[in-house]
Design a protein around this motif. Structure first.
Motif, PDB file in Angstrom:
ATOM      1  N   THR A  39       0.820  -1.216   0.000  1.00 48.72           N
ATOM      2  CA  THR A  39       0.000   0.000   0.000  1.00 48.72           C
ATOM      3  C   THR A  39       0.852   1.263   0.000  1.00 48.72           C
ATOM      4  O   THR A  39       2.038   1.242   0.349  1.00 48.72           O
ATOM      5  N   ASN A  40       0.212   2.372  -0.366  1.00 45.35           N
ATOM      6  CA  ASN A  40       0.898   3.667  -0.318  1.00 45.35           C
ATOM      7  C   ASN A  40       1.283   4.013   1.115  1.00 45.35           C
ATOM      8  O   ASN A  40       2.315   4.649   1.354  1.00 45.35           O
ATOM      9  N   GLU A  41       0.451   3.594   2.069  1.00 45.16           N
ATOM     10  CA  GLU A  41       0.748   3.862   3.473  1.00 45.16           C
ATOM     11  C   GLU A  41       2.038   3.167   3.905  1.00 45.16           C
ATOM     12  O   GLU A  41       2.839   3.727   4.660  1.00 45.16           O
ATOM     13  N   GLN A  42       2.261   1.944   3.406  1.00 43.88           N
ATOM     14  CA  GLN A  42       3.511   1.244   3.712  1.00 43.88           C
ATOM     15  C   GLN A  42       4.695   1.956   3.071  1.00 43.88           C
ATOM     16  O   GLN A  42       5.761   2.094   3.670  1.00 43.88           O
ATOM     17  N   GLY A  43       4.501   2.404   1.845  1.00 41.86           N
ATOM     18  CA  GLY A  43       5.587   3.035   1.113  1.00 41.86           C
ATOM     19  C   GLY A  43       6.056   4.347   1.697  1.00 41.86           C
ATOM     20  O   GLY A  43       7.248   4.646   1.702  1.00 41.86           O
ATOM     21  N   ILE A  44       5.118   5.132   2.226  1.00 37.62           N
ATOM     22  CA  ILE A  44       5.502   6.440   2.738  1.00 37.62           C
ATOM     23  C   ILE A  44       6.405   6.317   3.967  1.00 37.62           C
ATOM     24  O   ILE A  44       7.133   7.240   4.324  1.00 37.62           O
ATOM     25  N   LYS A  45       6.401   5.127   4.602  1.00 42.09           N
ATOM     26  CA  LYS A  45       7.278   4.889   5.751  1.00 42.09           C
ATOM     27  C   LYS A  45       8.756   4.899   5.352  1.00 42.09           C
ATOM     28  O   LYS A  45       9.637   5.006   6.196  1.00 42.09           O
ATOM     29  N   GLY A  46       9.015   4.767   4.054  1.00 42.10           N
ATOM     30  CA  GLY A  46      10.399   4.812   3.591  1.00 42.10           C
ATOM     31  C   GLY A  46      11.083   6.136   3.870  1.00 42.10           C
ATOM     32  O   GLY A  46      12.312   6.229   3.820  1.00 42.10           O
TER      33      GLY A  46
END
Length: 248
Positions: free
Chosen positions: A222-229
């Motif tokens: 998900t985008n939510e997982q990706g923004i954690k980068g």
């Protein structure tokens, strides 16, 4: 700006062709607030984008550093290309320095797929990340270390069309979901053959429209997982240094 106590906090921003999303993360990459978004300004000039970002984060909790994922080729924080926002306006724009100046905190700017990948990869073997949205984004990792960015999206894939044109938003709208999925099956076959990855992560707003069965070494994210980068981006130099030392 509200004050927070405790550890290092990172403002993580994802610039997209349709929306700009942001949140504040702690050092471990956990969200300290729900991520918020606004529509990408039109025209998407550097001036308009900076105004939009400042408006979006105006009332965010305090942060110490800034991470930005940008839809284009970035070199040392400077935009080289921005095909989905307007190359002419963005070419040569030092987004990293400008953000540091306007927001008053150290900033790092990288390709959006690169930053998203930092948030989702497992750190084992050769991992590939793709994003399906306005265009087609890619990122590559070896044992968790981000590799140099390649603009695979602009490589010809069929009848003179590059990946952006072949499977991007416009193609999805023109073809419909069923025919677009047929194209995606072809793309997945190419990626598997060319890159021989250990694991493939699939993100972006259009990933949820895939209707095929994925291989065991393929995963939707998900985008939510990706923004954690955004938090891990500030650990990149430390991670690379550790990897180099381990090889000696």
């Amino acid at each position: 700006m509200k004050k927070t106590t405790g550890q290092l906090n990172v403002l993580s921003i994802d610039v997209g062709g349709s929306h700009v999303k942001a949140t504040v993360l702690n050092k471990q990459g956990d969200l300290t607030m729900e991520y918020e978004k606004i529509e990408t300004p039109m025209p998407s000039t550097p001036e308009n984008m900076l105004k939009a970002i400042k408006r979006l984060v105006k009332n965010f909790p305090a942060y110490d550093k800034i991470s930005v994922g940008f839809p284009g080729y970035i070199k040392n924080g400077v935009v080289v290309t921005a095909p989905n926002l307007g190359n002419k306006a963005w070419s040569g724009f030092d987004l990293q320095t400008e953000l540091q100046t306007q927001l008053g905190k150290p900033a790092r700017v990288v390709n959006d797929a690169d930053m998203a990948g930092l948030g989702v990869v497992d750190g084992k073997g050769f991992e590939m990340v793709i994003t399906l949205g306005t265009g087609f984004g890619t990122a590559f990792f070896l044992d968790g270390i981000l590799l140099p960015h390649l603009e695979i999206s602009h490589h010809p894939v069929a009848k003179g069309k590059d990946y952006d044109v072949y499977i991007g938003d416009i193609a999805l709208d023109d073809l419909g979901v069923k025919k677009w999925n047929k194209r995606m099956k072809k793309v997945f076959k190419i990626l598997k053959t060319v890159f021989n990855y250990d694991y493939l992560y699939i993100g972006g707003g259009n990933a949820r429209k895939l209707d095929m069965k994925l291989d065991k070494n393929m995963k939707l994210v998900t985008n939510e997982q990706g923004i954690k980068g955004g938090a891990r981006l500030w650990q990149e130099k430390e991670l690379k240094g550790t990897a180099v030392a381990a090889k000696k």
